[in-house]
Design an enzyme around this catalytic site. Sequence first.
Site, PDB file in Angstrom:
ATOM      1  N   ARG A 188      45.500  37.385  41.114  1.00 49.48           N
ATOM      2  CA  ARG A 188      45.020  37.851  42.407  1.00 49.48           C
ATOM      3  C   ARG A 188      46.115  37.655  43.447  1.00 49.48           C
ATOM      4  NH1 ARG A 188      40.247  34.297  44.706  1.00 49.48           N
ATOM      5  NH2 ARG A 188      40.915  35.341  46.621  1.00 49.48           N
ATOM      6  N   GLU A 210      31.944  45.389  44.982  1.00 50.84           N
ATOM      7  CA  GLU A 210      30.560  45.106  45.356  1.00 50.84           C
ATOM      8  C   GLU A 210      30.388  45.532  46.815  1.00 50.84           C
ATOM      9  OE1 GLU A 210      27.393  41.361  45.448  1.00 50.84           O
ATOM     10  OE2 GLU A 210      29.542  40.978  45.508  1.00 50.84           O
ATOM     11  N   LYS A 259      34.999  36.692  51.414  1.00 50.87           N
ATOM     12  CA  LYS A 259      34.110  37.533  52.230  1.00 50.87           C
ATOM     13  C   LYS A 259      33.248  36.675  53.155  1.00 50.87           C
ATOM     14  CE  LYS A 259      33.630  41.379  48.969  1.00 50.87           C
ATOM     15  NZ  LYS A 259      32.672  42.116  48.115  1.00 50.87           N
TER      16      LYS A 259
END
Length: 730
Positions: free
Chosen positions: A445, A225, A455
């Site tokens: 992850r 993204e 983020k």
Amino acid sequence: MELSFSPNSPLTERPVMALATAVLTNTINNYSIISNHTLQSSSSLQLPSGKGELIGDSAIARYISRASNSFSGTSLLGGGDMEKTAIIDSWIDYANTLTKFQHTRRVKAVAATLDRTLKGRTYVVGHTLTLADIALFAAMGFPAQVSDADVVESILQSTSSPTMRWMRMMRSCPAIRQATQLAMGISNGFEATFSEDATMDPLVSGMNPLEGATVGNVVTRFPPEPSGYLHIGHAKAVLMNEYYAKRYKGRMIVRFDDTNPSKEKEEFQSSILEDLAMLGVKPDVVTFTSDYFETIKGYAMNLIENGLAYMDDTPQEQMQKERLERLNSKHRDQSVQDCKMYFDLMCSGDEEGSKWCLRAKIDMSSVNGTMRDPVLFRQNLLPHHRSGTRFKAYPTYDLACPIVDSIEGVTHALRTTEYNDRDEQYQWIQTALGLRRTRIHAFSRLNFMYTELSKRKLTWFVENGHVTGWDDARFPTIRGVLRRGVDLKSLRMFILSQGASRRIVNMEWNKFWAENKKEIDLKAKRFMAIDKNSNVKLTVTNGPDAKEFSYLSADYLPKDPSFGKRLVRIAKHVLLEKVDAEGIVEGEDIVLMRWGVVKVTKVDGDNLEGEFVPDGDFKAAKRKLSWIANVPESLNVTLYEFDNLISKPKLEEDENFKDFINPNTLATTEVVGDAGLQTLQKNDIIQLERRGYFRVDQPYVSDEKGLVLFMIPDGRTKSMGGITGKLAHR
């Protein structure tokens, strides 16, 4: 549904017909392939009702064809033509009768029959592939692999007969190859070979084969993204996608998931492409979800028209409450006509439409919360960084991702285990829209101790001045860790070694840095430097005067002379580290590294005198010290050290990261170094002997714009030569 068979059985006794049928009908993802060592029959399929099971490959294949409710499933059984269906059944029965014979007899029997049947024909029945072809191919041993095809050819002693022509066609069918790989892959990750030139490199230790993957038929994707800079966690995702695409000689797509104008910026889009280039990643194609907005909108309308979605104006908090309590929305039974009206209103940008969102009609009673009628479309009037104000409503990632994955031909979607609950939703959307199915490959992850990867939280560090920017060497961003001194080869090896695991763990940075050190040690040229403000002066009474400009030659890498040599300035006056000089006594022999033995003749505080001993005994001297000639030509250098931004190894969910900010994360030291350091270029990695490894962040330009070196951790808790820095060594 579980499709079970024994991994100990030969390929001919595995459900190859069933697997090929499932691939051809786009339903392979509906079936869990189970290895069962105790299974008495050749294969079995648990029926969805739970009231029984089907036994036998051909019976399961027919069931899968009928249960698919698809055109391809019907075609495999004759396309609804009763006569054709009967003929196909007779061929399947014939193939089943051959199973009692040994392989050579089966092959000859099938060939004798097909040589007559296939004169002037491509397929056994009709003009398309049917279960008759698959059953006969199975009777011949399902010879998709090179080795099996060679056996058939040696039996038939022919390469040009109708049977061999048909066999080559069957072998080249992607569905046949995928079925072979699925059948064989259950045995300890076995990978089938379908042609001599389609071999693959051995799997990197830590990586697993992609289920059902065959050479030339793999497409992966990395969908960032554009709302922030890539971090070390993204590196794992992109490097794994790239690895699999290259290994299987396929393609990797980088697709920007730009479905939210509220977060996305052109700056981030550009930075992501730059980050990928820094990692050495070259995607085969770069695409944008925004290029498919009109197409996705059409698919949303398809859901509406088929009664699989509805418009809802329930307030967000109430909607969350209803989903938690598994209560239907008051609009769930909305008519298709009303749904279209409100959908158009939402998409028009009208203020009244802002209240409405599109929700999938799945199952509000599901134990999986993501299946309780998730939101698929929302209004957003902010301009999109690519499409401007053309659209007034945008799809969610949950709707866009499975659609675009299918359209772009993605075969394997690599997703972290945090998406596990959403995988069912992903598959539901592809099935509901009749799209080609994508296989999901889950991996854990990558988390690190003392590190935040959110983020939002990383943005807070930047905006509040705790770091100098997104490329700060203390940051876990791609550009941050590369600036700190991460070696790309080490990063790839480390990432891939973690790749197969689905277990979420918090990695320790020192383990990574230890691996990194192994790689950089092989090429880090050696230099020396002494603390400018904490040193002692040694006068080598028989050493050369500075004006003589005397030098000696030393290997850049003592263990690898092929890297060449450097000149080391020697002089009567040299500098030593103050910490090294502590305890030196008159009469003691010390070793000046790369020069030789000096016998200390006088100790006067921070001033020493000594005599160079040309034939001195290196081994007898206890101290082996770094040093630098105290001459005007020596270079002033600034060393930077860094520490973790977070002071606690692992934060709990209820803990605020702001309460654990490390106040001391950066320190500088001024040193005097070799004049040869002037030749270094940006990003060169060197070792200052007995201090550690460093990356050149700013090369020497002038005395005003001097050399800046960033210390690279080496995985140790103590410095390599006992010369401690100003921060914790980690």
